[in-house]
Scaffold this motif. Structure first.
Motif, short mmCIF file in Angstrom:
data_model
loop_
_atom_site.label_atom_id
_atom_site.label_comp_id
_atom_site.label_asym_id
_atom_site.label_seq_id
_atom_site.Cartn_x
_atom_site.Cartn_y
_atom_site.Cartn_z
N LEU A 92 -2.36 8.38 -3.08
CA LEU A 92 -2.91 7.47 -4.08
C LEU A 92 -4.43 7.49 -4.06
O LEU A 92 -5.07 7.39 -5.12
CB LEU A 92 -2.39 6.06 -3.84
N VAL A 93 -5.02 7.60 -2.89
CA VAL A 93 -6.48 7.68 -2.82
C VAL A 93 -6.97 8.93 -3.54
O VAL A 93 -7.90 8.87 -4.35
CB VAL A 93 -6.97 7.67 -1.36
N ALA A 94 -6.34 10.07 -3.26
CA ALA A 94 -6.75 11.32 -3.91
C ALA A 94 -6.55 11.25 -5.42
O ALA A 94 -7.41 11.68 -6.19
CB ALA A 94 -5.97 12.49 -3.32
N ALA A 95 -5.40 10.71 -5.84
CA ALA A 95 -5.13 10.60 -7.28
C ALA A 95 -6.10 9.62 -7.93
O ALA A 95 -6.60 9.86 -9.04
CB ALA A 95 -3.69 10.14 -7.51
N GLY A 96 -6.39 8.51 -7.24
CA GLY A 96 -7.31 7.52 -7.79
C GLY A 96 -8.71 8.05 -7.98
O GLY A 96 -9.40 7.69 -8.93
N GLU A 97 -9.15 8.92 -7.07
CA GLU A 97 -10.49 9.48 -7.17
C GLU A 97 -10.65 10.34 -8.41
O GLU A 97 -11.76 10.53 -8.92
CB GLU A 97 -10.81 10.33 -5.93
N GLU A 98 -9.55 10.85 -8.94
CA GLU A 98 -9.61 11.71 -10.12
C GLU A 98 -9.52 10.93 -11.42
O GLU A 98 -9.66 11.51 -12.50
CB GLU A 98 -8.47 12.74 -10.06
N GLY A 99 -9.27 9.62 -11.33
CA GLY A 99 -9.10 8.81 -12.53
C GLY A 99 -10.27 7.88 -12.79
O GLY A 99 -11.24 7.82 -12.02
N GLU A 100 -10.16 7.15 -13.89
CA GLU A 100 -11.17 6.14 -14.25
C GLU A 100 -11.04 4.93 -13.34
O GLU A 100 -12.03 4.36 -12.90
CB GLU A 100 -10.98 5.73 -15.71
N LEU A 101 -9.82 4.52 -13.09
CA LEU A 101 -9.52 3.49 -12.11
C LEU A 101 -8.07 3.64 -11.70
O LEU A 101 -7.29 4.33 -12.36
CB LEU A 101 -9.80 2.08 -12.64
N LEU A 102 -7.72 3.00 -10.58
CA LEU A 102 -6.38 3.08 -10.02
C LEU A 102 -5.73 1.71 -10.13
O LEU A 102 -6.34 0.69 -9.79
CB LEU A 102 -6.45 3.52 -8.56
N VAL A 103 -4.47 1.67 -10.59
CA VAL A 103 -3.75 0.42 -10.78
C VAL A 103 -2.49 0.43 -9.93
O VAL A 103 -1.70 1.39 -9.98
CB VAL A 103 -3.39 0.20 -12.27
#
Length: 284
Positions: A92-103
């Motif tokens: 989730l951290v890796a995926a979140g870093e690639e997005g605008e924000l993580l939910v």
């Protein structure tokens, strides 16, 4: 076009609420949603996705079903999906870093007991360098309305304040800016204060807070910002405001301590007790 909003889904009602909130937010931001699923890898019968062979089809079906619901909710919304090969926190951290924000979703315990923000949610919110939003399943959230943000006038964080003003502007709403002022230790431990210094402290701090908000009011002239200075816990006041807010915003320092990254006491209080979604915004 902004990056996608990333959402962690696991089949729970809380994750469904998080996905619905993210879809509404994506419409406000004119971007898309990326749904991801992550589970701990098992030592046996592991697929190339890092999931048990029996879990892979279920996870793919979960992602597809959730994506279909979001497309019905907002026709034309770009929705993509992905299985994360690593464990929940790292993935989730890796995926979140690639997005605008993580939910992410979090589970309500009910009553005065507050809410359960699981170890995964806390760990991710404590390290990811993008804003993280924790959403409860409370039967629907307001996509428009006021935004409440906690600030410290002695250590202001532009990233946190700007995030709150931007969210209020998207929602055509207002901002409630809350600062908690604690009495000096000498006043708490000493004899009753004569005269009472609290009115003077509040007045001085209110002046600092108004100065802090001046450039943001100029940058966002359509957003009404109201400053609130409270004696005591900022966390408790933010929780109180959360009953009428569309979103509560708190900051997290990115500076590492010997104990590693962590959330402060105010963020913990708000995450565990706020009724509104909570955005944790990292700042230097």
């Amino acid at each position: 076009m902004a990056k996608d909003i990333v959402v962690g889904v696991d089949g729970t009602e809380q994750a469904d609420a998080a996905a619905a909130w993210a879809a509404d937010e994506a419409v406000l931001r004119d971007t898309g949603v990326r749904l991801v699923h992550a589970k701990e890898a098992w030592p046996e019968s592991v697929s190339p996705h890092g999931l048990r062979e029996s879990e892979g089809p279920w996870a793919e079906e979960l992602l597809a079903r959730t994506a279909d619901r979001l497309r019905v909710r907002h026709p034309g919304l770009p929705v993509s999906v992905g299985l994360l090969a690593t464990g929940p926190v790292a993935g989730l951290v890796a995926a979140g870093e690639e997005g605008e924000l993580l939910v992410l979703g979090s589970r309500a315990l009910g009553g005065v007991a507050g809410y359960l923000v699981g170890s995964v949610g806390l760990a991710v919110a404590g390290v990811v360098e993008r804003p993280v939003v924790l959403v409860r399943d409370l039967g629907g959230h307001r996509s428009r309305g006021s935004v409440t943000v906690g600030v410290d006038v002695r250590h202001p964080a532009d990233a946190v304040v700007e995030f709150a003003f931007e969210e209020a502007a998207r929602r055509l709403g207002s901002v409630d800016v809350v600062h908690g002022e604690r009495l000096p230790l000498s006043a708490v431990l000493g004899p009753p204060m004569v005269p009472d210094i609290r009115p003077a402290m509040t007045t001085d701090t209110a002046g600092f807070l108004e100065e802090l908000l001046a450039p943001w009011r100029a940058k966002y002239p359509d957003v009404t910002a109201t400053a609130h200075v409270v004696m005591g816990s900022a966390g408790l006041e933010l929780v109180r405001f959360s009953s009428d807010a569309a979103l509560v915003v708190v900051g997290r320092r990115t500076r590492r301590s010997p104990l590693g990254s962590r959330l402060g006491s105010v963020a913990h209080a708000v995450l565990h007790h706020s009724r509104a979604p909570v955005a944790v915004v990292p700042h230097g």
